[in-house]
Design an enzyme around this catalytic site. Structure first.
Site, PDB file in Angstrom:
ATOM      1  N   ASP A 154      -8.380   3.706   1.168  1.00 41.21           N
ATOM      2  CA  ASP A 154      -7.164   4.031   2.355  1.00 41.21           C
ATOM      3  C   ASP A 154      -7.789   4.720   3.526  1.00 41.21           C
ATOM      4  OD1 ASP A 154      -5.035   4.771   3.850  1.00 41.21           O
ATOM      5  OD2 ASP A 154      -3.871   5.368   2.172  1.00 41.21           O
ATOM      6  N   CYS A 169       0.693  -1.239   0.134  1.00 40.02           N
ATOM      7  CA  CYS A 169       0.073   0.008   0.095  1.00 40.02           C
ATOM      8  C   CYS A 169       0.944   1.316  -0.166  1.00 40.02           C
ATOM      9  CB  CYS A 169      -1.087   0.152   1.231  1.00 40.02           C
ATOM     10  SG  CYS A 169      -0.154   0.278   2.744  1.00 40.02           S
ATOM     11  N   ARG A 186      -3.028  -0.571   5.604  1.00 40.10           N
ATOM     12  CA  ARG A 186      -3.913  -1.660   4.676  1.00 40.10           C
ATOM     13  C   ARG A 186      -2.966  -2.755   4.460  1.00 40.10           C
ATOM     14  NH1 ARG A 186      -5.587   1.718  -0.220  1.00 40.10           N
ATOM     15  NH2 ARG A 186      -3.446   2.707   0.356  1.00 40.10           N
TER      16      ARG A 186
END
Length: 158
Positions: free
Chosen positions: A128, A11, A17
């Site tokens: 996100d 990420c 994440r």
């Protein structure tokens, strides 16, 4: 003994994440008794958090605790060109990550790079939670993607 499946989640910052995906996948493979068949890690497409020695975001840690997902201390790691050769699958969280990963690697000649949710029935990006604040949504998307990916590997679809 067959070689381990080497899996890298990626990420933007490697504090929300991708480490969540790393720990969720580690739990899923452990539940299936497959821990010794996998090497699982995570990385960032930007260098800032590694330079600052940034750890797992407290909100990501909170949701992992709530969902009883074990995790260990984690610090951001920047994705490097050499990581392409080290891993069999490189799983991005969103479209921007895909573009950044391909730029860092200079392409994907061996077709190793995918979005995590491309293995589900509803391919999409994982938003996100650093920006949205919705760590629950990110967790459930990650869980869905990890289960689908593991199912694809187990069924020989990949």
């Amino acid at each position: 003994m067959p070689q381990k499946i080497r899996l890298l989640f990626v990420c933007l910052g490697n504090i929300c994440r991708s480490p969540m995906a790393e720990f969720v996948m580690k739990q899923l493979v452990a539940e299936k008794g497959l821990t010794d068949k996998f090497e699982i890690a995570s990385a960032a497409t930007e260098k800032y958090n590694e330079l600052c020695h940034e750890g797992l975001d407290y909100r990501a840690a909170d949701i992992l605790r709530q969902m009883n997902v074990p995790f260990t201390p984690h610090f951001s790691h920047y994705l490097r060109p050499g990581d392409y050769a080290k891993f069999d699958y490189i799983l991005a969280m969103d479209d921007n990550n895909m573009g950044d990963i391909l730029a860092i690697f200079g392409g994907d000649k061996d077709h190793k790079v995918h979005r995590l949710l491309d293995f589900t029935d509803h391919p999409r990006s994982i938003r996100d939670p650093w920006y949205t604040g919705n760590f629950d949504e990110a967790y459930w998307d990650i869980y869905e993607g990890c289960q689908a990916f593991l199912g694809s590997i187990s069924n020989g679809h990949i």
